[in-house]
Scaffold this active site. Structure first.
Site, short mmCIF file in Angstrom:
data_model
loop_
_atom_site.label_atom_id
_atom_site.label_comp_id
_atom_site.label_asym_id
_atom_site.label_seq_id
_atom_site.Cartn_x
_atom_site.Cartn_y
_atom_site.Cartn_z
N SER A 223 0.79 -1.23 0.00
CA SER A 223 0.00 0.00 0.00
C SER A 223 0.82 1.28 0.00
O SER A 223 0.25 2.37 -0.06
CB SER A 223 -0.95 0.02 1.20
OG SER A 223 -2.05 -0.83 0.96
N LYS B 54 -0.06 3.76 -2.70
CA LYS B 54 -1.08 4.81 -2.57
C LYS B 54 -0.48 6.20 -2.47
O LYS B 54 -1.15 7.20 -2.78
CB LYS B 54 -1.96 4.53 -1.33
CG LYS B 54 -2.84 3.30 -1.44
CD LYS B 54 -3.71 3.15 -0.21
CE LYS B 54 -4.70 1.98 -0.34
NZ LYS B 54 -4.04 0.68 -0.18
N SER C 193 -5.92 3.30 4.67
CA SER C 193 -5.41 2.53 3.54
C SER C 193 -6.57 1.92 2.74
O SER C 193 -6.60 0.71 2.48
CB SER C 193 -4.44 1.43 4.01
OG SER C 193 -3.58 1.05 2.95
#
Length: 427
Positions: free
Chosen positions: A93, A96, A255
Protein backbone atom coordinates in the site's frame (compact mmCIF):
# COMPACT_ATOMS: atom_id res chain seq x y z
CA UNK A 1 14.70 28.48 -7.23
CA UNK A 2 18.24 27.50 -6.34
CA UNK A 3 18.94 24.69 -3.88
CA UNK A 4 20.16 26.94 -1.06
CA UNK A 5 17.10 29.18 -1.17
CA UNK A 6 14.80 26.19 -1.32
CA UNK A 7 16.40 24.57 1.72
CA UNK A 8 16.20 27.86 3.66
CA UNK A 9 12.48 28.01 2.94
CA UNK A 10 12.04 24.37 3.94
CA UNK A 11 13.65 25.07 7.28
CA UNK A 12 11.29 27.99 7.80
CA UNK A 13 8.08 26.11 7.04
CA UNK A 14 8.74 22.82 8.80
CA UNK A 15 6.92 23.02 12.12
CA UNK A 16 5.84 20.29 14.56
CA UNK A 17 2.33 18.93 14.15
CA UNK A 18 0.48 16.80 16.72
CA UNK A 19 3.26 17.07 19.27
CA UNK A 20 6.54 16.09 17.68
CA UNK A 21 4.99 14.69 14.50
CA UNK A 22 5.37 16.47 11.17
CA UNK A 23 1.82 17.70 9.24
CA UNK A 24 18.97 -4.70 4.75
CA UNK A 25 21.14 -6.79 6.12
CA UNK A 26 24.61 -5.48 6.90
CA UNK A 27 26.16 -8.36 8.83
CA UNK A 28 29.50 -8.29 7.02
CA UNK A 29 32.10 -5.57 6.58
CA UNK A 30 31.32 -5.52 2.85
CA UNK A 31 27.64 -4.97 3.58
CA UNK A 32 28.43 -2.11 5.93
CA UNK A 33 30.66 -0.53 3.31
CA UNK A 34 27.91 -0.76 0.69
CA UNK A 35 25.45 0.86 3.09
CA UNK A 36 27.88 3.66 3.85
CA UNK A 37 28.36 4.39 0.15
CA UNK A 38 24.67 5.26 -0.06
CA UNK A 39 25.08 7.73 2.80
CA UNK A 40 26.57 11.21 2.97
CA UNK A 41 30.34 11.32 3.18
CA UNK A 42 30.56 12.98 6.56
CA UNK A 43 28.36 12.63 9.65
CA UNK A 44 28.12 14.42 12.90
CA UNK A 45 28.17 12.16 15.94
CA UNK A 46 24.38 11.88 16.00
CA UNK A 47 24.15 10.86 12.35
CA UNK A 48 26.93 8.32 12.77
CA UNK A 49 25.13 6.79 15.74
CA UNK A 50 21.95 6.62 13.67
CA UNK A 51 23.79 4.90 10.82
CA UNK A 52 25.41 2.40 13.18
CA UNK A 53 22.07 1.59 14.81
CA UNK A 54 20.30 1.14 11.47
CA UNK A 55 23.13 -1.03 10.15
CA UNK A 56 22.76 -3.29 13.16
CA UNK A 57 18.98 -3.29 13.49
CA UNK A 58 18.28 -3.85 9.80
CA UNK A 59 19.97 -7.24 10.27
CA UNK A 60 16.97 -8.35 12.36
CA UNK A 61 16.03 -11.86 11.23
CA UNK A 62 12.38 -10.79 11.09
CA UNK A 63 13.18 -8.39 8.26
CA UNK A 64 14.98 -10.96 6.15
CA UNK A 65 17.48 -10.39 3.39
CA UNK A 66 15.26 -8.88 0.67
CA UNK A 67 15.10 -5.36 2.00
CA UNK A 68 15.22 -1.84 0.57
CA UNK A 69 15.65 1.04 3.00
CA UNK A 70 16.65 4.68 3.03
CA UNK A 71 16.72 7.67 5.38
CA UNK A 72 16.98 11.18 3.93
CA UNK A 73 17.48 14.58 5.49
CA UNK A 74 14.38 16.62 4.56
CA UNK A 75 16.28 19.91 4.43
CA UNK A 76 19.33 18.92 2.38
CA UNK A 77 17.89 15.86 0.58
CA UNK A 78 21.08 14.02 1.42
CA UNK A 79 20.89 10.30 2.06
CA UNK A 80 21.87 9.68 5.67
CA UNK A 81 21.57 5.89 5.43
CA UNK A 82 20.60 3.40 2.82
CA UNK A 83 20.49 -0.30 2.16
CA UNK A 84 19.70 -1.39 -1.42
CA UNK A 85 17.74 1.85 -1.64
CA UNK A 86 17.41 1.53 -5.44
CA UNK A 87 16.21 -2.05 -5.32
CA UNK A 88 12.66 -2.31 -6.63
CA UNK A 89 10.44 -4.42 -4.39
CA UNK A 90 6.74 -5.11 -3.97
CA UNK A 91 5.61 -1.97 -2.06
CA UNK A 92 2.06 -3.02 -1.09
CA UNK A 93 0.00 0.00 0.00
CA UNK A 94 2.94 2.39 -0.20
CA UNK A 95 1.74 2.58 -3.83
CA UNK A 96 -1.08 4.81 -2.57
CA UNK A 97 1.43 7.62 -1.98
CA UNK A 98 2.08 7.83 -5.72
CA UNK A 99 -1.65 7.58 -6.48
CA UNK A 100 -2.52 10.38 -4.07
CA UNK A 101 0.26 12.63 -5.38
CA UNK A 102 -0.86 12.27 -8.98
CA UNK A 103 -4.55 12.74 -8.18
CA UNK A 104 -3.95 15.92 -6.19
CA UNK A 105 -1.67 17.28 -8.89
CA UNK A 106 -4.02 16.71 -11.81
CA UNK A 107 -7.40 17.25 -10.14
CA UNK A 108 -6.45 19.72 -7.42
CA UNK A 109 -7.13 19.44 -3.67
CA UNK A 110 -10.45 21.32 -4.02
CA UNK A 111 -11.88 18.93 -6.62
CA UNK A 112 -15.25 17.35 -5.79
CA UNK A 113 -16.92 14.32 -7.35
CA UNK A 114 -20.53 14.80 -8.43
CA UNK A 115 -23.32 12.22 -8.44
CA UNK A 116 -26.33 13.25 -10.52
CA UNK A 117 -29.95 12.30 -11.10
CA UNK A 118 -31.50 13.04 -14.50
CA UNK A 119 -34.96 12.36 -15.92
CA UNK A 120 -36.18 11.39 -19.35
CA UNK A 121 -38.87 9.19 -20.93
CA UNK A 122 -40.31 8.07 -17.62
CA UNK A 123 -36.92 7.07 -16.18
CA UNK A 124 -34.76 8.51 -13.43
CA UNK A 125 -31.07 7.77 -14.01
CA UNK A 126 -28.59 7.82 -11.15
CA UNK A 127 -25.30 8.87 -12.75
CA UNK A 128 -22.05 7.92 -11.02
CA UNK A 129 -19.31 10.52 -10.90
CA UNK A 130 -16.61 8.54 -9.13
CA UNK A 131 -17.54 9.43 -5.54
CA UNK A 132 -16.41 6.43 -3.53
CA UNK A 133 -17.57 8.14 -0.32
CA UNK A 134 -21.25 8.41 -1.33
CA UNK A 135 -23.54 7.33 1.54
CA UNK A 136 -27.12 6.20 1.96
CA UNK A 137 -27.84 9.60 3.51
CA UNK A 138 -26.57 11.25 0.31
CA UNK A 139 -28.74 8.99 -1.85
CA UNK A 140 -31.74 9.73 0.38
CA UNK A 141 -31.16 13.43 -0.24
CA UNK A 142 -30.99 12.84 -3.98
CA UNK A 143 -34.17 10.76 -3.87
CA UNK A 144 -35.99 13.46 -1.92
CA UNK A 145 -35.12 16.13 -4.49
CA UNK A 146 -36.10 13.82 -7.34
CA UNK A 147 -39.41 12.93 -5.68
CA UNK A 148 -40.25 16.60 -5.21
CA UNK A 149 -39.58 17.25 -8.87
CA UNK A 150 -41.70 14.32 -10.00
CA UNK A 151 -44.62 15.37 -7.86
CA UNK A 152 -44.33 18.92 -9.17
CA UNK A 153 -44.61 17.47 -12.67
CA UNK A 154 -47.66 15.43 -11.67
CA UNK A 155 -45.85 12.07 -11.73
CA UNK A 156 -45.98 9.38 -9.07
CA UNK A 157 -44.29 6.40 -10.77
CA UNK A 158 -40.95 6.05 -12.51
CA UNK A 159 -38.37 3.56 -13.74
CA UNK A 160 -34.85 3.63 -12.27
CA UNK A 161 -31.62 3.19 -14.19
CA UNK A 162 -27.96 3.52 -13.22
CA UNK A 163 -25.22 5.00 -15.39
CA UNK A 164 -21.70 3.99 -14.36
CA UNK A 165 -20.19 4.53 -17.80
CA UNK A 166 -17.65 7.10 -16.54
CA UNK A 167 -15.25 4.25 -15.76
CA UNK A 168 -14.37 1.32 -18.01
CA UNK A 169 -15.93 -2.06 -17.31
CA UNK A 170 -14.32 -3.56 -14.19
CA UNK A 171 -11.48 -6.03 -14.66
CA UNK A 172 -8.78 -7.54 -12.49
CA UNK A 173 -5.52 -5.62 -12.52
CA UNK A 174 -2.31 -7.40 -13.41
CA UNK A 175 -1.10 -9.03 -10.22
CA UNK A 176 -4.60 -9.35 -8.74
CA UNK A 177 -6.58 -12.52 -8.20
CA UNK A 178 -10.34 -12.96 -7.95
CA UNK A 179 -10.18 -13.70 -4.22
CA UNK A 180 -9.55 -9.98 -3.64
CA UNK A 181 -13.24 -9.42 -4.34
CA UNK A 182 -14.14 -11.40 -1.23
CA UNK A 183 -12.86 -8.87 1.28
CA UNK A 184 -10.14 -6.61 -0.13
CA UNK A 185 -11.89 -4.55 -2.79
CA UNK A 186 -14.99 -4.34 -4.97
CA UNK A 187 -14.98 -4.30 -8.78
CA UNK A 188 -14.10 -0.69 -9.59
CA UNK A 189 -17.15 1.28 -10.75
CA UNK A 190 -18.00 4.99 -10.74
CA UNK A 191 -21.10 4.47 -8.57
CA UNK A 192 -21.19 2.93 -5.10
CA UNK A 193 -23.02 3.54 -1.82
CA UNK A 194 -21.55 3.12 1.67
CA UNK A 195 -18.35 1.62 0.28
CA UNK A 196 -19.97 -1.80 -0.08
CA UNK A 197 -17.83 -4.72 -1.20
CA UNK A 198 -20.39 -6.18 -3.60
CA UNK A 199 -19.96 -7.38 -7.16
CA UNK A 200 -22.17 -4.73 -8.76
CA UNK A 201 -21.93 -1.58 -6.70
CA UNK A 202 -23.79 0.49 -9.30
CA UNK A 203 -26.94 -1.64 -9.38
CA UNK A 204 -26.77 -1.86 -5.59
CA UNK A 205 -26.71 1.95 -5.43
CA UNK A 206 -29.67 2.08 -7.80
CA UNK A 207 -31.63 -0.25 -5.57
CA UNK A 208 -30.89 1.95 -2.55
CA UNK A 209 -32.05 4.95 -4.59
CA UNK A 210 -35.26 3.14 -5.66
CA UNK A 211 -36.02 2.18 -2.07
CA UNK A 212 -35.62 5.79 -0.96
CA UNK A 213 -37.93 6.96 -3.74
CA UNK A 214 -40.54 4.51 -2.47
CA UNK A 215 -40.10 5.97 1.01
CA UNK A 216 -40.91 9.35 -0.55
CA UNK A 217 -44.13 7.98 -2.03
CA UNK A 218 -42.87 7.46 -5.59
CA UNK A 219 -43.67 4.11 -7.15
CA UNK A 220 -40.80 2.34 -8.95
CA UNK A 221 -41.77 0.00 -11.77
CA UNK A 222 -39.59 -2.91 -12.81
CA UNK A 223 -36.05 -3.74 -11.77
CA UNK A 224 -33.13 -1.33 -11.66
CA UNK A 225 -31.38 -1.40 -15.05
CA UNK A 226 -28.05 -0.15 -16.38
CA UNK A 227 -27.69 2.27 -19.26
CA UNK A 228 -26.28 5.64 -20.24
CA UNK A 229 -28.30 8.77 -19.61
CA UNK A 230 -29.38 10.56 -22.77
CA UNK A 231 -27.99 14.03 -23.53
CA UNK A 232 -31.57 15.30 -23.54
CA UNK A 233 -32.36 14.00 -20.05
CA UNK A 234 -33.36 16.75 -17.64
CA UNK A 235 -31.17 17.34 -14.54
CA UNK A 236 -33.13 16.74 -11.35
CA UNK A 237 -30.61 16.61 -8.49
CA UNK A 238 -26.92 16.33 -7.73
CA UNK A 239 -24.70 15.66 -4.75
CA UNK A 240 -21.07 16.70 -4.44
CA UNK A 241 -18.47 14.83 -2.42
CA UNK A 242 -16.12 16.35 0.11
CA UNK A 243 -13.01 17.97 -1.33
CA UNK A 244 -10.38 15.65 -2.76
CA UNK A 245 -7.96 16.68 0.00
CA UNK A 246 -10.35 15.24 2.59
CA UNK A 247 -10.82 12.05 0.58
CA UNK A 248 -7.06 11.58 0.20
CA UNK A 249 -6.59 11.90 3.96
CA UNK A 250 -9.28 9.28 4.53
CA UNK A 251 -7.69 6.95 2.00
CA UNK A 252 -4.25 7.16 3.58
CA UNK A 253 -5.38 6.99 7.23
CA UNK A 254 -7.25 3.73 6.67
CA UNK A 255 -5.41 2.53 3.54
CA UNK A 256 -8.70 2.33 1.63
CA UNK A 257 -8.16 0.24 -1.51
CA UNK A 258 -11.46 1.21 -3.14
CA UNK A 259 -10.84 4.94 -2.85
CA UNK A 260 -7.34 4.47 -4.27
CA UNK A 261 -8.59 2.68 -7.36
CA UNK A 262 -11.31 5.28 -7.89
CA UNK A 263 -8.72 8.06 -7.69
CA UNK A 264 -6.49 6.22 -10.16
CA UNK A 265 -9.29 6.20 -12.75
CA UNK A 266 -10.17 9.82 -12.10
CA UNK A 267 -6.50 10.66 -12.60
CA UNK A 268 -6.52 8.82 -15.90
CA UNK A 269 -9.50 10.86 -17.07
CA UNK A 270 -7.92 14.13 -15.93
CA UNK A 271 -4.81 13.32 -17.97
CA UNK A 272 -6.88 12.79 -21.11
CA UNK A 273 -6.57 9.01 -20.95
CA UNK A 274 -9.13 6.26 -20.39
CA UNK A 275 -10.46 5.45 -16.91
CA UNK A 276 -8.53 2.18 -16.71
CA UNK A 277 -5.57 0.79 -14.78
CA UNK A 278 -3.39 1.50 -17.79
CA UNK A 279 -4.62 5.06 -18.22
CA UNK A 280 -4.29 5.88 -14.53
CA UNK A 281 -0.85 4.34 -14.01
CA UNK A 282 0.51 6.06 -17.12
CA UNK A 283 -0.70 9.36 -15.69
CA UNK A 284 1.01 8.62 -12.35
CA UNK A 285 4.33 7.92 -14.08
CA UNK A 286 4.09 11.11 -16.14
CA UNK A 287 3.30 13.25 -13.10
CA UNK A 288 6.22 11.86 -11.12
CA UNK A 289 8.71 12.38 -13.93
CA UNK A 290 7.48 15.44 -15.82
CA UNK A 291 6.12 17.48 -12.93
CA UNK A 292 8.41 16.45 -10.09
CA UNK A 293 11.53 15.03 -11.73
CA UNK A 294 11.37 11.70 -9.89
CA UNK A 295 12.99 8.83 -11.78
CA UNK A 296 10.70 5.92 -12.62
CA UNK A 297 13.42 3.69 -14.07
CA UNK A 298 12.84 1.19 -11.24
CA UNK A 299 9.14 1.94 -10.89
CA UNK A 300 6.37 -0.38 -12.08
CA UNK A 301 2.76 -0.18 -10.94
CA UNK A 302 -0.38 -1.85 -12.27
CA UNK A 303 -2.98 -0.42 -9.89
CA UNK A 304 -3.57 2.48 -7.53
CA UNK A 305 -3.98 0.61 -4.25
CA UNK A 306 -0.89 -1.57 -4.11
CA UNK A 307 -2.83 -4.83 -4.11
CA UNK A 308 -1.01 -5.90 -7.26
CA UNK A 309 1.76 -8.37 -6.61
CA UNK A 310 3.39 -7.18 -9.84
CA UNK A 311 4.07 -3.66 -8.51
CA UNK A 312 7.70 -2.72 -7.91
CA UNK A 313 8.98 0.50 -6.30
CA UNK A 314 12.25 1.35 -4.57
CA UNK A 315 12.51 2.76 -1.09
CA UNK A 316 14.38 5.75 -2.57
CA UNK A 317 11.46 6.55 -4.90
CA UNK A 318 8.93 6.32 -2.06
CA UNK A 319 11.09 8.65 0.03
CA UNK A 320 11.36 11.13 -2.84
CA UNK A 321 7.57 11.16 -3.21
CA UNK A 322 7.23 11.92 0.51
CA UNK A 323 9.92 14.58 0.24
CA UNK A 324 7.62 16.56 -2.08
CA UNK A 325 5.41 17.31 0.91
CA UNK A 326 8.32 19.18 2.56
CA UNK A 327 9.07 21.32 -0.51
CA UNK A 328 7.45 24.81 -0.30
CA UNK A 329 6.75 24.65 -4.04
CA UNK A 330 4.51 21.62 -3.58
CA UNK A 331 3.62 21.38 0.11
CA UNK A 332 0.37 23.34 -0.28
CA UNK A 333 -0.87 21.19 -3.13
CA UNK A 334 0.19 17.95 -1.42
CA UNK A 335 -0.61 18.89 2.17
CA UNK A 336 -3.26 16.19 2.49
CA UNK A 337 -0.64 13.52 1.76
CA UNK A 338 1.31 14.56 4.84
CA UNK A 339 -1.85 15.17 6.87
CA UNK A 340 -3.24 11.78 5.86
CA UNK A 341 -0.26 9.77 7.06
CA UNK A 342 -1.23 7.77 10.14
CA UNK A 343 0.48 8.83 13.36
CA UNK A 344 2.12 6.14 15.46
CA UNK A 345 -0.41 5.12 18.10
CA UNK A 346 -3.33 6.91 16.39
CA UNK A 347 -6.51 4.90 16.99
CA UNK A 348 -8.58 4.32 13.87
CA UNK A 349 -5.58 4.47 11.57
CA UNK A 350 -3.36 1.69 10.27
CA UNK A 351 -0.75 2.63 12.89
CA UNK A 352 -3.25 2.39 15.73
CA UNK A 353 -2.96 0.18 18.79
CA UNK A 354 -5.70 -2.05 17.42
CA UNK A 355 -3.18 -3.17 14.80
CA UNK A 356 -0.43 -3.76 17.36
CA UNK A 357 1.79 -0.95 16.09
CA UNK A 358 4.50 0.83 18.07
CA UNK A 359 3.74 -1.18 21.19
CA UNK A 360 7.08 -2.87 21.88
CA UNK A 361 9.67 -1.79 24.42
CA UNK A 362 11.84 -0.43 21.60
CA UNK A 363 9.19 1.36 19.54
CA UNK A 364 6.58 2.64 21.98
CA UNK A 365 8.76 5.70 22.63
CA UNK A 366 7.88 6.85 19.09
CA UNK A 367 4.13 7.01 19.69
CA UNK A 368 3.02 10.44 18.57
CA UNK A 369 6.46 11.09 17.09
CA UNK A 370 6.29 9.31 13.71
CA UNK A 371 3.97 9.59 10.72
CA UNK A 372 4.03 6.75 8.24
CA UNK A 373 2.22 4.92 5.46
CA UNK A 374 1.90 1.22 6.05
CA UNK A 375 1.91 -1.52 3.45
CA UNK A 376 1.00 -5.16 3.95
CA UNK A 377 0.59 -8.07 1.55
CA UNK A 378 1.49 -11.70 1.97
CA UNK A 379 5.26 -11.63 1.56
CA UNK A 380 5.58 -7.84 1.62
CA UNK A 381 5.63 -5.27 4.43
CA UNK A 382 6.46 -1.57 4.18
CA UNK A 383 6.57 1.51 6.36
CA UNK A 384 7.50 4.92 4.97
CA UNK A 385 7.09 8.34 6.53
CA UNK A 386 8.53 11.33 8.35
CA UNK A 387 9.80 12.11 11.82
CA UNK A 388 11.85 14.75 13.59
CA UNK A 389 15.10 13.34 14.92
CA UNK A 390 16.64 14.12 18.25
CA UNK A 391 18.92 16.56 16.44
CA UNK A 392 15.85 18.61 15.54
CA UNK A 393 16.12 17.84 11.82
CA UNK A 394 13.26 16.33 9.86
CA UNK A 395 13.96 12.97 8.33
CA UNK A 396 12.19 10.99 5.64
CA UNK A 397 12.40 7.21 5.75
CA UNK A 398 11.21 4.26 3.70
CA UNK A 399 11.56 0.60 4.63
CA UNK A 400 10.29 -2.18 2.35
CA UNK A 401 10.84 -5.90 2.94
CA UNK A 402 9.81 -8.83 0.77
CA UNK A 403 9.85 -12.53 1.49
CA UNK A 404 10.59 -12.66 5.20
CA UNK A 405 9.47 -15.93 6.70
CA UNK A 406 8.69 -14.31 10.04
CA UNK A 407 5.20 -13.81 11.44
CA UNK A 408 3.54 -10.64 10.16
CA UNK A 409 3.31 -8.96 13.56
CA UNK A 410 7.00 -9.55 14.20
CA UNK A 411 7.95 -7.98 10.86
CA UNK A 412 5.86 -4.90 11.63
CA UNK A 413 7.42 -4.62 15.08
CA UNK A 414 10.88 -4.65 13.50
CA UNK A 415 9.98 -1.92 10.98
CA UNK A 416 8.41 0.14 13.78
CA UNK A 417 11.72 -0.23 15.59
CA UNK A 418 13.59 1.12 12.59
CA UNK A 419 11.27 4.14 12.52
CA UNK A 420 11.88 4.67 16.26
CA UNK A 421 15.58 4.51 15.50
CA UNK A 422 15.25 7.28 12.90
CA UNK A 423 13.33 9.34 15.42
CA UNK A 424 16.15 8.76 17.87
CA UNK A 425 13.99 7.75 20.81
CA UNK A 426 15.41 4.24 20.49
CA UNK A 427 18.99 5.39 20.73
Amino acid sequence: MNRTVRRTLVAAVLTPVAGAVMAGQSATAADRSAASQESVDRFDSGDQKLVDNLNARSQDKNIGSTFSGVVMDAESNEVIWGHDAQRALMPASNTKLATATAALTLLGPDHRFTTKVVYGDGTLTLVGGGDRTLTTADVTELAGSAADGLRHAGLDTVKVRVDDSLFAEPTLAEGWNSSYYDDQIAPVRSLVVDGKLVQDTAVDAGEVFAAQLAEQGIGVTGDVTRGQAAPTDFPVAEKQSAELSVIVEQMLKTSDNDIAETLLRATGIASGREATYEGGTAAVRDILTDRYGISVSNFEIHDGSGLSRSNRITARTVAEILDLTTDPRHSGLLKSVSDGLPVAGEAGSTLGPEWGRFDTANSECAVGQVKGKTGTLTGATALSGLTQGKDGRWKIFSFIENGSGAEGGAIKDSLDGLAATVNGCWA
